[in-house]
Design a protein around this motif. Structure first.
Motif, PDB file in Angstrom:
ATOM      1  N   ALA A 184       0.819  -1.031  -0.099  1.00  0.00           N
ATOM      2  CA  ALA A 184       0.009  -0.024   0.191  1.00  0.00           C
ATOM      3  C   ALA A 184       0.705   1.299   0.036  1.00  0.00           C
ATOM      4  O   ALA A 184       0.633   2.460  -0.705  1.00  0.00           O
ATOM      5  CB  ALA A 184      -1.134   0.174   1.267  1.00  0.00           C
ATOM      6  N   LEU A 185       2.036   1.121   0.451  1.00  0.00           N
ATOM      7  CA  LEU A 185       2.728   2.464   0.655  1.00  0.00           C
ATOM      8  C   LEU A 185       3.366   2.797  -0.542  1.00  0.00           C
ATOM      9  O   LEU A 185       3.520   3.996  -0.857  1.00  0.00           O
ATOM     10  CB  LEU A 185       3.959   2.026   1.672  1.00  0.00           C
ATOM     11  CG  LEU A 185       5.020   3.190   1.940  1.00  0.00           C
ATOM     12  CD1 LEU A 185       4.715   4.629   2.542  1.00  0.00           C
ATOM     13  CD2 LEU A 185       6.385   2.734   2.808  1.00  0.00           C
ATOM     14  N   GLU A 186       3.937   1.461  -1.314  1.00  0.00           N
ATOM     15  CA  GLU A 186       4.621   1.803  -2.578  1.00  0.00           C
ATOM     16  C   GLU A 186       3.700   2.621  -3.423  1.00  0.00           C
ATOM     17  O   GLU A 186       4.152   3.225  -4.394  1.00  0.00           O
ATOM     18  CB  GLU A 186       4.935   0.539  -3.193  1.00  0.00           C
ATOM     19  CG  GLU A 186       6.163  -0.022  -2.241  1.00  0.00           C
ATOM     20  CD  GLU A 186       6.798  -1.338  -2.895  1.00  0.00           C
ATOM     21  OE1 GLU A 186       6.367  -1.664  -4.089  1.00  0.00           O
ATOM     22  OE2 GLU A 186       7.523  -1.968  -2.275  1.00  0.00           O
ATOM     23  N   LYS A 187       2.068   2.598  -3.383  1.00  0.00           N
ATOM     24  CA  LYS A 187       1.187   2.994  -4.467  1.00  0.00           C
ATOM     25  C   LYS A 187       1.109   4.530  -3.916  1.00  0.00           C
ATOM     26  O   LYS A 187       0.473   5.168  -4.645  1.00  0.00           O
ATOM     27  CB  LYS A 187      -0.002   2.320  -4.437  1.00  0.00           C
ATOM     28  CG  LYS A 187       0.164   0.844  -5.066  1.00  0.00           C
ATOM     29  CD  LYS A 187      -1.123  -0.088  -4.704  1.00  0.00           C
ATOM     30  CE  LYS A 187      -0.841  -1.453  -5.108  1.00  0.00           C
ATOM     31  NZ  LYS A 187      -1.999  -2.501  -4.578  1.00  0.00           N
ATOM     32  N   ASP A 188       1.318   4.892  -2.676  1.00  0.00           N
ATOM     33  CA  ASP A 188       0.932   6.093  -2.151  1.00  0.00           C
ATOM     34  C   ASP A 188       2.145   7.127  -2.196  1.00  0.00           C
ATOM     35  O   ASP A 188       2.191   7.977  -1.220  1.00  0.00           O
ATOM     36  CB  ASP A 188       0.277   5.945  -0.758  1.00  0.00           C
ATOM     37  CG  ASP A 188      -0.339   6.921  -0.368  1.00  0.00           C
ATOM     38  OD1 ASP A 188      -0.741   8.097  -0.970  1.00  0.00           O
ATOM     39  OD2 ASP A 188      -0.503   7.203   0.926  1.00  0.00           O
ATOM     40  N   LEU A 189       3.535   6.599  -2.414  1.00  0.00           N
ATOM     41  CA  LEU A 189       4.694   7.344  -2.390  1.00  0.00           C
ATOM     42  C   LEU A 189       4.722   8.769  -3.375  1.00  0.00           C
ATOM     43  O   LEU A 189       4.108   8.394  -4.323  1.00  0.00           O
ATOM     44  CB  LEU A 189       5.812   6.476  -2.349  1.00  0.00           C
ATOM     45  CG  LEU A 189       6.284   5.524  -1.163  1.00  0.00           C
ATOM     46  CD1 LEU A 189       7.378   4.731  -1.755  1.00  0.00           C
ATOM     47  CD2 LEU A 189       6.701   6.503  -0.094  1.00  0.00           C
ATOM     48  N   PRO A 190       5.294   9.567  -2.825  1.00  0.00           N
ATOM     49  CA  PRO A 190       5.678  10.823  -3.832  1.00  0.00           C
ATOM     50  C   PRO A 190       6.667  10.160  -4.738  1.00  0.00           C
ATOM     51  O   PRO A 190       7.177   9.217  -4.490  1.00  0.00           O
ATOM     52  CB  PRO A 190       6.211  11.788  -2.898  1.00  0.00           C
ATOM     53  CG  PRO A 190       6.633  11.206  -1.626  1.00  0.00           C
ATOM     54  CD  PRO A 190       5.825   9.910  -1.367  1.00  0.00           C
ATOM     55  N   ALA A 191       6.950  11.109  -5.651  1.00  0.00           N
ATOM     56  CA  ALA A 191       7.967  10.366  -6.762  1.00  0.00           C
ATOM     57  C   ALA A 191       9.268  10.544  -6.121  1.00  0.00           C
ATOM     58  O   ALA A 191       9.656  11.490  -5.849  1.00  0.00           O
ATOM     59  CB  ALA A 191       8.141  11.482  -8.145  1.00  0.00           C
ATOM     60  N   LEU A 192      10.034   9.299  -6.315  1.00  0.00           N
ATOM     61  CA  LEU A 192      11.273   9.026  -5.809  1.00  0.00           C
ATOM     62  C   LEU A 192      12.261   9.032  -6.953  1.00  0.00           C
ATOM     63  O   LEU A 192      11.722   8.698  -8.152  1.00  0.00           O
ATOM     64  CB  LEU A 192      11.427   7.789  -5.253  1.00  0.00           C
ATOM     65  CG  LEU A 192      10.474   7.950  -3.706  1.00  0.00           C
ATOM     66  CD1 LEU A 192      10.493   6.841  -2.918  1.00  0.00           C
ATOM     67  CD2 LEU A 192      11.010   9.114  -2.721  1.00  0.00           C
ATOM     68  N   SER A 193      13.534   9.292  -6.921  1.00  0.00           N
ATOM     69  CA  SER A 193      14.543   9.071  -7.934  1.00  0.00           C
ATOM     70  C   SER A 193      14.651   7.821  -8.422  1.00  0.00           C
ATOM     71  O   SER A 193      15.150   7.685  -9.348  1.00  0.00           O
ATOM     72  CB  SER A 193      15.885   9.713  -7.583  1.00  0.00           C
ATOM     73  OG  SER A 193      16.401   8.853  -6.334  1.00  0.00           O
ATOM     74  N   ARG A 194      14.386   6.841  -7.643  1.00  0.00           N
ATOM     75  CA  ARG A 194      14.342   5.398  -8.158  1.00  0.00           C
ATOM     76  C   ARG A 194      13.117   4.613  -7.462  1.00  0.00           C
ATOM     77  O   ARG A 194      12.799   5.149  -6.536  1.00  0.00           O
ATOM     78  CB  ARG A 194      15.533   4.761  -7.724  1.00  0.00           C
ATOM     79  CG  ARG A 194      16.744   5.270  -8.085  1.00  0.00           C
ATOM     80  CD  ARG A 194      17.889   4.411  -7.735  1.00  0.00           C
ATOM     81  NE  ARG A 194      19.164   4.909  -7.946  1.00  0.00           N
ATOM     82  CZ  ARG A 194      20.504   4.517  -7.346  1.00  0.00           C
ATOM     83  NH1 ARG A 194      20.570   3.589  -6.749  1.00  0.00           N
ATOM     84  NH2 ARG A 194      21.642   5.107  -7.757  1.00  0.00           N
ATOM     85  N   PRO A 195      12.572   3.624  -8.030  1.00  0.00           N
ATOM     86  CA  PRO A 195      11.640   2.894  -7.495  1.00  0.00           C
ATOM     87  C   PRO A 195      11.776   1.970  -6.070  1.00  0.00           C
ATOM     88  O   PRO A 195      13.028   1.954  -5.919  1.00  0.00           O
ATOM     89  CB  PRO A 195      11.006   1.945  -8.595  1.00  0.00           C
ATOM     90  CG  PRO A 195      11.778   2.331  -9.812  1.00  0.00           C
ATOM     91  CD  PRO A 195      12.960   2.966  -9.348  1.00  0.00           C
ATOM     92  N   PRO A 196      10.777   2.189  -5.249  1.00  0.00           N
ATOM     93  CA  PRO A 196      11.327   1.206  -3.980  1.00  0.00           C
ATOM     94  C   PRO A 196      11.704  -0.120  -4.266  1.00  0.00           C
ATOM     95  O   PRO A 196      11.216  -0.776  -5.309  1.00  0.00           O
ATOM     96  CB  PRO A 196       9.847   1.292  -3.422  1.00  0.00           C
ATOM     97  CG  PRO A 196       9.153   2.194  -3.893  1.00  0.00           C
ATOM     98  CD  PRO A 196       9.594   2.476  -5.492  1.00  0.00           C
ATOM     99  N   MET A 197      12.694  -0.438  -3.684  1.00  0.00           N
ATOM    100  CA  MET A 197      13.363  -2.117  -3.750  1.00  0.00           C
ATOM    101  C   MET A 197      13.035  -2.805  -2.649  1.00  0.00           C
ATOM    102  O   MET A 197      13.632  -2.565  -1.503  1.00  0.00           O
ATOM    103  CB  MET A 197      14.653  -1.786  -4.079  1.00  0.00           C
ATOM    104  CG  MET A 197      15.439  -3.195  -4.395  1.00  0.00           C
ATOM    105  SD  MET A 197      17.221  -3.147  -4.652  1.00  0.00           S
ATOM    106  CE  MET A 197      17.990  -2.675  -3.326  1.00  0.00           C
ATOM    107  N   ARG A 198      12.216  -3.947  -2.741  1.00  0.00           N
ATOM    108  CA  ARG A 198      11.764  -4.643  -1.782  1.00  0.00           C
ATOM    109  C   ARG A 198      13.139  -5.804  -1.782  1.00  0.00           C
ATOM    110  O   ARG A 198      13.709  -6.278  -2.755  1.00  0.00           O
ATOM    111  CB  ARG A 198      10.671  -5.634  -2.275  1.00  0.00           C
ATOM    112  CG  ARG A 198      10.028  -6.249  -0.985  1.00  0.00           C
ATOM    113  CD  ARG A 198       9.223  -5.475  -0.120  1.00  0.00           C
ATOM    114  NE  ARG A 198       8.045  -4.734  -0.756  1.00  0.00           N
ATOM    115  CZ  ARG A 198       6.694  -5.392  -0.602  1.00  0.00           C
ATOM    116  NH1 ARG A 198       6.382  -6.100  -0.026  1.00  0.00           N
ATOM    117  NH2 ARG A 198       5.815  -4.364  -1.423  1.00  0.00           N
ATOM    118  N   LEU A 199      13.480  -5.955  -0.492  1.00  0.00           N
ATOM    119  CA  LEU A 199      14.696  -6.840  -0.280  1.00  0.00           C
ATOM    120  C   LEU A 199      14.290  -8.220   0.162  1.00  0.00           C
ATOM    121  O   LEU A 199      13.683  -8.435   1.136  1.00  0.00           O
ATOM    122  CB  LEU A 199      15.457  -6.205   1.218  1.00  0.00           C
ATOM    123  CG  LEU A 199      16.057  -4.661   1.049  1.00  0.00           C
ATOM    124  CD1 LEU A 199      16.725  -4.305   2.193  1.00  0.00           C
ATOM    125  CD2 LEU A 199      17.073  -4.758   0.126  1.00  0.00           C
ATOM    126  N   ALA A 200      14.824  -9.138  -0.741  1.00  0.00           N
ATOM    127  CA  ALA A 200      14.428 -10.567  -0.819  1.00  0.00           C
ATOM    128  C   ALA A 200      15.110 -11.107   0.434  1.00  0.00           C
ATOM    129  O   ALA A 200      16.157 -10.766   0.785  1.00  0.00           O
ATOM    130  CB  ALA A 200      14.935 -11.121  -1.978  1.00  0.00           C
TER     131      ALA A 200
END
Length: 337
Positions: A184-200
């Motif tokens: 849900a957070l990833e869909k609600d974030l302001p524009a960042l210089s890079r997309p969020p990266m989930r840590l496997a």
């Protein structure tokens, strides 16, 4: 000869990746402490580090906490032992996240054997937690500066979705929470210089969701293993633990309580390291050098030695490195006799 002072930084999870396969063999083959660590692993029914490091190819098993944590700890600890103490004086030691366990050993707050046992055991314990994971948010722009308004907007979005700060990492923020909350957070974030990266393979480290890991650690590791550091030790809040004025019990409480359950502020740790100890250089132990960017971003934010941009930091590094990464072959020789 007047010695140069250095602050030593111990890396955390995510620093032993495919390029680091064979790190122990390349730089520490035949080391006495590596043989001891291997023996401890075999005695516990676990694969020796030399076998993991000497595998024909890198596999997902290398990223699991029960393997990654002791591999990273061994690489960093053995690098620390190779520092040229005739030329360099270690003014203070700090670490990032799991690197705190290595920092305890480097600073002499626990013995080398106990330091390894803690790193190895926490690699297993860190997999005990309520459901959740971590994601990396890059807040810094291309010049390594962070817009305060952007930071506030990200924090507001986190609050809306019940996502916690996990690690403050220079111009980056590692966040943690339940998987649905992170989605849900990833869909609600302001524009960042890079997309969020989930840590496997990472859990919701440094949040209250790690309660089972904290409980397991306190039951497994006795407070008697802890003593006063012989080198100043900077924790994940920026607190300095000094010789003769540190409580071993409080250090144990912090390590297996706050350090596991609350945000790890590596930015604060590095800020205190620079402002309080003013080292001639910073030495980042191996494996890898992924933490170098975060250290550089902290230096830029402090305008250390008038370094106020990424380009200025890069220029300094090209002339006479302020930050020496032992995981980088071209810099490793600077600090090894």
């Amino acid at each position: 000869m007047v010695k140069e002072t250095v602050v030593v930084v111990c890396p955390g999870r995510g620093t032993y990746n495919p390029p680091e396969l064979g790190y122990l063999a390349r730089y520490h083959g035949g080391a006495e402490w590596l043989a001891r660590f291997d023996a401890l692993r075999v005695e516990a029914g676990k694969p020796p580090l030399s076998a993991l490091d000497g595998a024909a190819k890198f596999t997902p098993a290398h990223l699991r906490g029960d393997n990654a944590a002791p591999l990273i700890h061994a690489c960093a600890w053995l690098d620390f032992l190779k520092l040229d103490r005739e030329r360099f004086e270690v003014a203070a030691v700090t670490g990032n996240s799991m690197g705190w366990y290595t920092a305890l050993a480097c600073a002499g707050a626990v013995s080398p054997e106990h330091g390894f046992a803690i790193a190895d055991g926490m690699g297993v314990n860190s997999q005990k937690h309520a459901p959740g994971g971590q994601a990396v948010l890059v807040l810094a722009d291309e010049d390594w500066t962070v817009d305060p308004a952007l930071r506030r907007a990200v924090e507001a979005a986190m609050a809306r979705h019940g996502v916690w700060p996990s690690i403050r990492l220079g111009g980056m923020l590692v966040v943690a929470g339940a998987e649905a909350a992170l989605d849900a957070l990833e869909k609600d974030l302001p524009a960042l210089s890079r997309p969020p990266m989930r840590l496997a393979g990472h859990g919701p480290f440094h949040t209250p969701l790690m309660g089972p890991s904290s409980d397991a650690a306190k039951a497994q590791f006795p407070a008697e293993w802890f003593g006063q550091p012989t080198i100043p030790l900077i924790d994940g809040r920026g607190k300095v633990w000094r010789r003769f004025e540190s409580s071993a019990q409080e250090l144990w409480d912090y390590t297996f309580g706050h350090q596991i359950l609350q945000p790890y502020d590596f930015t604060a740790a590095m800020t205190v390291a620079m402002r309080e100890f003013a080292p001639d250089r910073v030495v980042l132990l191996g494996p890898g050098e992924t933490l170098g960017g975060a250290i550089g971003q902290v230096l830029v934010s402090l305008k250390w030695l008038d370094i106020s941009s990424r380009n200025m930091f890069t220029a300094v590094q090209g002339e006479d490195p302020l930050l020496i990464s032992m995981g980088r072959p071209s810099q490793r020789g600077i600090v090894i006799p």
